[in-house]
Design an enzyme around this catalytic site. Structure first.
Site, PDB file in Angstrom:
ATOM      1  N   ASP A   5      14.178  -2.432  26.356  1.00 57.97           N
ATOM      2  CA  ASP A   5      14.546  -3.837  26.237  1.00 57.97           C
ATOM      3  C   ASP A   5      15.848  -4.040  26.998  1.00 57.97           C
ATOM      4  O   ASP A   5      16.879  -3.475  26.639  1.00 57.97           O
ATOM      5  CB  ASP A   5      14.752  -4.180  24.757  1.00 57.97           C
ATOM      6  CG  ASP A   5      14.543  -5.653  24.462  1.00 57.97           C
ATOM      7  OD1 ASP A   5      14.826  -6.472  25.349  1.00 57.97           O
ATOM      8  OD2 ASP A   5      14.114  -5.976  23.341  1.00 57.97           O
TER       9      ASP A   5
ATOM     10  N   ASP B 171      14.787  -9.632  28.187  1.00 63.24           N
ATOM     11  CA  ASP B 171      15.191 -10.592  27.171  1.00 63.24           C
ATOM     12  C   ASP B 171      15.652 -11.907  27.823  1.00 63.24           C
ATOM     13  O   ASP B 171      16.386 -11.891  28.818  1.00 63.24           O
ATOM     14  CB  ASP B 171      16.329  -9.983  26.345  1.00 63.24           C
ATOM     15  CG  ASP B 171      16.753 -10.839  25.178  1.00 63.24           C
ATOM     16  OD1 ASP B 171      15.954 -10.989  24.241  1.00 63.24           O
ATOM     17  OD2 ASP B 171      17.883 -11.363  25.212  1.00 63.24           O
TER      18      ASP B 171
ATOM     19  N   GLU C 155      10.431 -12.355  28.755  1.00 67.52           N
ATOM     20  CA  GLU C 155      10.517 -13.256  27.601  1.00 67.52           C
ATOM     21  C   GLU C 155      10.938 -14.631  28.102  1.00 67.52           C
ATOM     22  O   GLU C 155      12.000 -14.781  28.698  1.00 67.52           O
ATOM     23  CB  GLU C 155      11.529 -12.751  26.575  1.00 67.52           C
ATOM     24  CG  GLU C 155      11.574 -13.643  25.336  1.00 67.52           C
ATOM     25  CD  GLU C 155      12.805 -13.433  24.473  1.00 67.52           C
ATOM     26  OE1 GLU C 155      12.705 -13.617  23.252  1.00 67.52           O
ATOM     27  OE2 GLU C 155      13.869 -13.111  25.016  1.00 67.52           O
TER      28      GLU C 155
ATOM     29  N   HIS D 285      10.939  -8.841  16.536  1.00 68.75           N
ATOM     30  CA  HIS D 285      12.206  -8.682  15.833  1.00 68.75           C
ATOM     31  C   HIS D 285      12.889 -10.006  15.522  1.00 68.75           C
ATOM     32  O   HIS D 285      13.819 -10.048  14.717  1.00 68.75           O
ATOM     33  CB  HIS D 285      13.144  -7.823  16.680  1.00 68.75           C
ATOM     34  CG  HIS D 285      13.407  -8.420  18.025  1.00 68.75           C
ATOM     35  ND1 HIS D 285      12.466  -8.422  19.034  1.00 68.75           N
ATOM     36  CD2 HIS D 285      14.485  -9.067  18.528  1.00 68.75           C
ATOM     37  CE1 HIS D 285      12.951  -9.034  20.084  1.00 68.75           C
ATOM     38  NE2 HIS D 285      14.186  -9.435  19.809  1.00 68.75           N
ATOM     39  N   ASP D 286      12.443 -11.101  16.149  1.00 69.51           N
ATOM     40  CA  ASP D 286      13.044 -12.422  15.942  1.00 69.51           C
ATOM     41  C   ASP D 286      12.200 -13.332  15.061  1.00 69.51           C
ATOM     42  O   ASP D 286      12.615 -14.446  14.749  1.00 69.51           O
ATOM     43  CB  ASP D 286      13.248 -13.131  17.287  1.00 69.51           C
ATOM     44  CG  ASP D 286      14.424 -12.579  18.071  1.00 69.51           C
ATOM     45  OD1 ASP D 286      15.346 -12.029  17.456  1.00 69.51           O
ATOM     46  OD2 ASP D 286      14.412 -12.711  19.312  1.00 69.51           O
TER      47      ASP D 286
END
Length: 547
Positions: free
Chosen positions: A108, A209, A251, A325-326
């Site tokens: 990431d 990200d 993303e 994760h969000d």
């Protein structure tokens, strides 16, 4: 002329289309040293579990050195591992150990901003003439009078005053996450060299990200989808990714179908696929924040999924996901985490894995982990904490605030992985950095692996089906029962075969008659009965197959 060898090469080139990816949030996956924080050695100790599940790649949320202001999404050194997770040698061991099991490691990368503790920013603070000053986004101004009204995603102004320089720096997220200046070619060159360094280490790909925000123009109030965005991404891909056979995932919260075609162009000029989130806004009040809840509409949801399934067919590639994760746990969001916990978890898995795109499984999703309902003081997420303070100051009731937190806090996804019914769910011998969900005694990996009807076994079977039947990768999507308020059904068709996926998104029985040509089809998977009796039970779902 197309030959067998060229077809094989093409399939190998696009390996990620057939893959299933497992996301790990390292802090919460497995602790090996008893400090209450998950680490790389903990992941290494569970590689056989991942191999047994059948996944092809692991996406690691950030493990680079970081002050952890935003749980690792504030990187202070891109080419080192944060001590809480281990060492660079541990990372090399993980890459090698995963590789022996046919699993690739996806890193990431946060390229929109760094930590304010990164050496680049520390140098930038030394003066306007410092060569690193222009690595970040600065504007002149007077104290208390920021350049404009732009707000940070985590609350407050997006501009932070530095009195020593009589300037503001721009930060889209935390004040400790200054945005990089992608207009500076030297910034881009440093980033490319770092990525090439990781490629030499043997990583299998990168998840980028908030990549849609790198081409920001804050003077024009532009953050996402800036004018030079795709120019920057194409250069990034040309200088790095295209020099290896990688999986790359962008993303992009602001992506629509047309933009997604650019991100995931089959010519490989940008990324392998896009992470878009339109379906994740279905139960949020339009024009408001994620905390402002709205009822889930299956009809509207089907419209969104159809748009993406048909819009990218043959000209792009999507990521398939319910959780990360969000995001909150999907069975607490669109399923039933009580009486029909297992049934609804399987239903949601079947619906997702039948569609075109690369499926992602977030840690714990494969055993049906659910949201938590902590007290305010037990939350650790900076976004959650800031929202609580802001909304309380703005007159919201504490009850309404906590309802939103229980439904949407990022910490719902960050509770420790539930390995067994022992101390701390088998996650750690120490005190976990965040509380374990108290239901771990009933829902855990050990229990599910021993139950052939478990959520885990459903996910494992779905992964196997994707590898066996090309239609899961290549089939064209067609929506059925478009206006039905409880049924989601669709077909996928290609030369090698056809599937029909059906699902009841409710706890009530729903009438659903199969088209006649499907009544003698083979059942590949189901979570209750055959789905052929004209009625679907609570959260019933399945996949049928025919030539």
């Amino acid at each position: 002329m197309t030959t067998a060898s060229t077809v094989t090469a093409a399939l190998e080139k696009d390996w990620w289309k057939r893959a299933v990816i497992y996301q790990i949030y390292p802090r919460s996956f497995k602790d090996s040293d008893g400090d209450g924080i998950g680490d790389l050695q903990g992941i290494i100790s569970r590689l056989d579990y991942l191999a047994d599940l059948g996944i092809d790649a692991v996406w690691l949320s950030p493990v680079c050195r970081s002050p952890q202001d935003d749980n690792g999404y504030d990187i202070s050194d891109y080419q080192d591992i944060d001590p809480m997770f281990g060492t660079l040698a541990d990372m090399e061991e993980l890459i090698a150990g995963a590789g022996k099991r046919g699993i690739k490691i996806i890193l990431d990368l946060v390229l929109n901003h760094t930590s304010d503790e990164h050496v680049w920013f520390r140098e930038a603070l030394k003066g306007r003439d410092n060569p690193y000053h222009d690595y970040y986004v600065w504007r002149d101004g007077a104290q208390g009078q920021p350049p404009n009204e732009m707000q940070a995603a985590f609350g407050g102004s997006a501009w932070e005053w530095v009195p020593e320089l009589s300037q503001y720096y721009f930060h889209q997220f935390s004040v400790k996450q200054p945005d990089l200046n992608w207009e500076n070619p030297q910034v881009r060159r440093e980033i490319y060299e770092m990525i090439l360094w990781w490629m030499k280490k043997g990583v299998g790909g990168f998840r980028l990200d908030v990549i849609d925000q790198i081409a920001k123009e804050p003077d024009r109030l532009i953050t996402g989808n800036g004018p030079r965005l795709h120019e920057f991404i194409r250069e990034l891909s040309r200088e790095t990714f295209r020099k290896g056979n990688l999986i790359t995932v962008g993303e992009a919260w602001g992506a629509d179908v047309e933009r997604a075609k650019l991100y995931s162009n089959p010519d490989g000029s940008e990324f392998s696929m896009v992470f878009q989130f339109e379906h994740m806004g279905i139960d949020q009040q339009e024009g408001k924040e994620k905390w402002d809840l709205a009822p889930f509409s299956l009809v509207k949801f089907k419209e969104i999924m159809e748009k993406w399934q048909t819009g990218l067919y043959g000209c792009g590639w999507n990521s398939l996901f319910w959780e990360n994760h969000d995001l909150p746990r999907i069975i607490s969001r669109w399923g039933d985490d009580g009486e029909y916990r297992s049934q609804s978890a399987k239903m949601l898995a079947i619906v997702l894995h039948g569609m075109q795109g690369t499926p992602y499984i977030y840690q714990g999703e494969e055993i049906g982990m659910k949201n938590v309902q902590y007290e305010y003081g037990e939350y650790r997420d900076i976004e959650t904490i800031n929202m609580y303070k802001e909304r309380l100051a703005n007159g919201f009731s504490e009850g309404d605030i906590m309802d939103s937190i229980h439904a949407r806090s990022r910490d719902n996804a960050r509770t420790p992985m539930q390995w067994n019914d022992g101390v701390n769910a088998g996650f750690s011998d120490g005190t976990p950095w965040i509380k374990v969900n108290p239901d771990y005694t009933e829902v855990n990996v050990k229990q599910q692996m021993e139950d052939e009807n478990s959520v885990y076994c459903c996910y494992k079977k779905l992964i196997g089906l994707r590898k066996k039947y090309p239609v899961f990768v290549d089939g064209k999507f067609e929506l059925l029962a478009r206006d039905h308020e409880r049924i989601f059904a669709y077909t996928r068709s290609c030369e090698s075969g056809k599937i029909l996926v059906y699902a009841n998104f409710s706890s009530e029985e729903a009438a659903f008659s199969l088209p006649e040509k499907w009544r003698d089809a083979e059942t590949l998977i189901c979570n209750e009965s055959s789905g052929k009796n004209g009625m679907l039970g609570a959260y019933e779902a399945g996949i049928l197959y025919r030539q």
